[in-house]
Scaffold this motif. Structure first.
Motif, PDB file in Angstrom:
ATOM      1  N   ASN A   1       0.958  -1.444   0.075  1.00 44.82           N
ATOM      2  CA  ASN A   1      -0.067   0.044   0.049  1.00 44.82           C
ATOM      3  C   ASN A   1       0.703   1.264  -0.027  1.00 44.82           C
ATOM      4  N   VAL A   2       2.278   1.147   0.129  1.00 43.83           N
ATOM      5  CA  VAL A   2       2.995   2.113  -0.167  1.00 43.83           C
ATOM      6  C   VAL A   2       3.301   2.513  -1.537  1.00 43.83           C
ATOM      7  N   SER A   3       3.504   3.860  -1.970  1.00 41.31           N
ATOM      8  CA  SER A   3       4.066   4.181  -3.259  1.00 41.31           C
ATOM      9  C   SER A   3       5.577   4.754  -3.117  1.00 41.31           C
ATOM     10  N   PHE A   4       6.178   4.509  -4.094  1.00 45.96           N
ATOM     11  CA  PHE A   4       7.559   4.915  -4.102  1.00 45.96           C
ATOM     12  C   PHE A   4       8.092   5.720  -4.931  1.00 45.96           C
ATOM     13  N   VAL A   5       9.058   6.933  -4.682  1.00 42.86           N
ATOM     14  CA  VAL A   5       9.585   7.600  -5.526  1.00 42.86           C
ATOM     15  C   VAL A   5      11.132   7.693  -5.574  1.00 42.86           C
ATOM     16  N   VAL A   6      11.642   8.098  -6.591  1.00 40.77           N
ATOM     17  CA  VAL A   6      13.509   8.333  -6.891  1.00 40.77           C
ATOM     18  C   VAL A   6      13.546   9.532  -7.231  1.00 40.77           C
ATOM     19  N   TYR A   7      14.337  10.408  -6.365  1.00 40.90           N
ATOM     20  CA  TYR A   7      14.949  11.677  -6.834  1.00 40.90           C
ATOM     21  C   TYR A   7      16.214  11.431  -7.711  1.00 40.90           C
ATOM     22  N   THR A   8      16.120  11.847  -8.963  1.00 41.69           N
ATOM     23  CA  THR A   8      17.441  11.289  -9.686  1.00 41.69           C
ATOM     24  C   THR A   8      17.960  12.836 -10.716  1.00 41.69           C
ATOM     25  N   GLY A   9      19.043  12.787 -10.938  1.00 41.61           N
ATOM     26  CA  GLY A   9      19.497  13.771 -11.672  1.00 41.61           C
ATOM     27  C   GLY A   9      19.960  13.096 -12.958  1.00 41.61           C
ATOM     28  N   ASP A  10      19.445  12.161 -13.269  1.00 45.19           N
ATOM     29  CA  ASP A  10      19.901  11.457 -14.621  1.00 45.19           C
ATOM     30  C   ASP A  10      18.651  11.818 -15.754  1.00 45.19           C
ATOM     31  N   ASN A  11      19.085  13.170 -16.326  1.00 45.92           N
ATOM     32  CA  ASN A  11      18.046  13.726 -16.948  1.00 45.92           C
ATOM     33  C   ASN A  11      18.174  13.431 -18.596  1.00 45.92           C
ATOM     34  N   GLY A  12      19.275  12.695 -18.930  1.00 50.42           N
ATOM     35  CA  GLY A  12      19.241  12.161 -20.234  1.00 50.42           C
ATOM     36  C   GLY A  12      18.812  10.825 -20.514  1.00 50.42           C
ATOM     37  N   VAL A  13      18.048  10.388 -19.510  1.00 50.21           N
ATOM     38  CA  VAL A  13      17.473   9.006 -19.853  1.00 50.21           C
ATOM     39  C   VAL A  13      16.006   9.189 -19.243  1.00 50.21           C
ATOM     40  N   THR A  14      15.142   8.067 -19.678  1.00 49.72           N
ATOM     41  CA  THR A  14      13.698   8.131 -19.167  1.00 49.72           C
ATOM     42  C   THR A  14      13.623   7.235 -18.064  1.00 49.72           C
ATOM     43  N   GLY A  15      12.619   7.245 -17.280  1.00 51.17           N
ATOM     44  CA  GLY A  15      12.339   6.327 -16.108  1.00 51.17           C
ATOM     45  C   GLY A  15      12.464   4.694 -16.568  1.00 51.17           C
ATOM     46  N   GLU A  16      11.826   4.503 -17.781  1.00 50.50           N
ATOM     47  CA  GLU A  16      11.951   3.076 -18.358  1.00 50.50           C
ATOM     48  C   GLU A  16      13.352   2.544 -18.435  1.00 50.50           C
ATOM     49  N   GLN A  17      14.199   3.832 -19.235  1.00 51.64           N
ATOM     50  CA  GLN A  17      15.782   3.209 -19.437  1.00 51.64           C
ATOM     51  C   GLN A  17      16.371   3.068 -18.205  1.00 51.64           C
ATOM     52  N   ILE A  18      16.128   3.743 -17.202  1.00 53.02           N
ATOM     53  CA  ILE A  18      16.862   3.564 -15.901  1.00 53.02           C
ATOM     54  C   ILE A  18      16.355   2.363 -15.431  1.00 53.02           C
ATOM     55  N   LEU A  19      15.185   1.850 -15.491  1.00 49.14           N
ATOM     56  CA  LEU A  19      14.606   0.523 -14.809  1.00 49.14           C
ATOM     57  C   LEU A  19      15.337  -0.653 -15.699  1.00 49.14           C
ATOM     58  N   GLU A  20      15.615  -0.287 -16.995  1.00 49.35           N
ATOM     59  CA  GLU A  20      15.978  -1.287 -17.942  1.00 49.35           C
ATOM     60  C   GLU A  20      17.690  -1.616 -17.654  1.00 49.35           C
ATOM     61  N   GLY A  21      18.249  -0.379 -17.166  1.00 52.09           N
ATOM     62  CA  GLY A  21      19.738  -0.435 -16.868  1.00 52.09           C
ATOM     63  C   GLY A  21      19.721  -1.194 -15.450  1.00 52.09           C
ATOM     64  N   ALA A  22      18.948  -1.178 -14.742  1.00 52.37           N
ATOM     65  CA  ALA A  22      18.837  -1.937 -13.174  1.00 52.37           C
ATOM     66  C   ALA A  22      18.813  -3.254 -13.517  1.00 52.37           C
ATOM     67  N   ARG A  23      17.965  -3.603 -14.752  1.00 56.44           N
ATOM     68  CA  ARG A  23      17.714  -5.095 -14.914  1.00 56.44           C
ATOM     69  C   ARG A  23      18.947  -5.761 -15.749  1.00 56.44           C
TER      70      ARG A  23
END
Length: 518
Positions: free
Chosen positions: A96-118
């Motif tokens: 029931n908790v939502s999650f947020v990440v503050y990032t300065g990686d403006n050259g990529v999208t959220g989907e690309q960040i998650l794909e990089g983590a994978r």
């Protein structure tokens, strides 16, 4: 009479000067009080506004929100593994908790960040996460502050944290990159609960001792160490900064540190022992644990057959004992110590099939920029100067499979960084079945290369002669003795698994999350 008149005139001038100063001081005091009151009113109004936004957001979402402050979340290092494992653990535990990440990686999208983590960590989050893209990450970059870097980065982090807070006000704020000066902003302006995961202290008592003793190191320039006045001024600067750093960090409700070494320094600086706990970072060693340990009897037979010169085709030649070092080519890694110690080892072993020709040093690492590349050229020059360039290989930015092959084929895993806060590379060497020789300080000494169930897991040294002697001892050990150390080391790294990290992280943050859900 003339002297008396002169004295009387001087007294009148002095009294006039004091009256003038007093007439100026009082308005300044009143003005300071007014400005202080005005600032307090502005901060109070900002706090009310931010907390109002948090309450309205929670009423709209129907649940609490947790935000991680990680401006470099797309970097792909050990700190980022901590971030993604933390998020995965919290998402699975608190639906029931939502999650947020503050990032300065403006050259990529959220989907690309998650794909990089994978791709980097083989981690896929079970639920979506919201990314808040910050525009002023340059404020926390060391290159922006050629002088007073620590102070500049810390002040910059406060501005970056303010940008993050005004963009989104969470219920729980977690600093996962070590920006302690952001914690009081979220705690007192945003009214958030606050937790922090500290990889290493921004300033430490070791740094102070280096400056006090005027030792030239990578973080203490030669021109400062040679000058007693500049050294004294730097000590004062560090002491003042350490005081401010401790005040900021102590605002955290829960403090997690990655090692015993970090724990000792954080306790000395932040002074909140009841809220501080060790949570070892997650080390992905599964790829190494699947590899069977070498049959040392067969290896001994190979060693007996030595006599031919190395063919120079990488790490696959088991007839040559390779000593492997893994780490970025940064000054604090102290690669010159490795090279000089290896030269002393060659001198001890002499020529012949079981001596110089049977040994090679492999330096594996990444180069971040031109400065690192220049450092590699300097190290290659040192090898030529010492006459061992034919026995030292440099492997830069190699793929994981080649790294894995080098570690598996290595006899010794070498580590020389003084006071490394943890040492993920040391853990990887132990998991790969390589006998570790690490620096006798920091995380390797206190947490990693320690006895496991009474059995030795590796070796420690802190000087050229100490490293050379330890390497000679390892090479002279019987196959059964080597195998026993390898087995004990591999068994011990289970303490640093993803599962252990997630369990400890959830236990440390449980009280805060339960309070939010009430």
């Amino acid at each position: 009479m003339a002297g008396h008149e002169h004295h009387h005139h001087f007294s009148l001038c002095f009294c006039d000067l004091m009256r003038l100063l007093w007439s100026l001081v009082m308005p300044c005091i009143y003005l300071s009080l007014v400005l202080t009151l005005l600032i307090l009113l502005i901060l109070l109004g900002l706090r009310v506004w931010l907390q109002g936004r948090r309450k309205s957001r929670r009423a709209q979402d129907g649940g609490p929100a947790v935000a991680f402050f990680h401006p470099y979340c797309n970097a792909g290092g050990g700190g980022e593994r901590v971030l993604w494992c933390s998020l995965r653990a919290l998402m699975n535990r608190y639906p029931n908790v939502s999650f947020v990440v503050y990032t300065g990686d403006n050259g990529v999208t959220g989907e690309q960040i998650l794909e990089g983590a994978r791709q980097h960590f083989n981690i896929t989050l079970p639920r979506p996460v919201t990314f808040i893209f910050l525009r002023h990450r340059r404020l926390v970059e060391a290159a922006s502050y050629p002088h007073f870097t620590l102070l500049g980065q810390s002040l910059g982090s406060m501005f970056l944290g303010s940008e993050a807070l005004t963009a989104f006000v969470p219920d729980l704020y977690i600093d996962s990159m070590g920006y302690a000066f952001t914690i009081p902003i979220f705690r007192y302006l945003g009214g958030c609960k606050a937790a922090s995961y500290v990889h290493y202290p921004t300033v430490s008592t070791d740094m102070l001792s280096v400056v006090r003793e005027r030792n030239p190191r990578f973080n203490n320039a030669d021109f400062i160490s040679r000058n007693p006045v500049l050294s004294a001024l730097k000590v004062v600067y560090y002491c003042c900064f350490a005081l401010l750093y401790g005040l900021a960090g102590s605002c955290s409700d829960v403090v997690m540190v990655n090692s015993t070494w970090t724990l000792r320094h954080i306790l000395a600086l932040w002074r909140c022992p009841s809220r501080t706990i060790i949570v070892y970072p997650p080390c992905d060693v599964r790829a190494f644990l699947d590899i069977p340990l070498e049959d040392e009897e067969e290896l001994e037979e190979d060693w007996e057959e030595l006599g031919s010169e190395e063919d120079g085709k990488g790490g696959g030649d088991r007839k040559c004992h390779s000593i492997v070092s893994v780490g970025q080519f940064r000054p604090e890694k102290d690669h010159p110590l490795q090279i000089r110690a290896f030269r002393k080892l060659l001198d001890r072993k002499g020529d012949g099939p079981r001596g110089r020709e049977a040994l090679r040093l492999v330096l594996i690492g990444g180069c971040r920029n031109q400065e690192d590349e220049d450092r590699v050229l300097m190290l290659q020059g040192l090898c030529q100067e010492l006459g061992i360039s034919d026995r030292v290989n440099f492997k830069l930015n190699i793929p994981f499979e080649e790294l894995k092959r080098e570690l598996v084929n290595a006899t010794i895993g070498l580590h020389t960084m003084w006071n490394e806060h943890f040492g993920i590379g040391v853990v990887e060497c132990m998991a790969a079945g390589t006998i570790v020789l690490a620096h006798k300080s920091g995380g390797p000494k206190l947490d990693i290369v320690v006895p496991h169930e009474g059995r030795q897991t590796g070796f420690l040294a802190d000087s050229e002669d100490g490293y050379a002697a330890a390497m000679e001892t390892i090479l002279a050990m019987s196959p059964s003795a080597k195998l026993e150390i390898k087995r004990a080391a591999r068994e011990s790294v289970g303490r640093f698994s993803d599962q252990e990290f997630e369990a400890c992280f959830l236990a440390a943050t449980e009280s805060l999350l339960n309070e939010l859900e009430q």
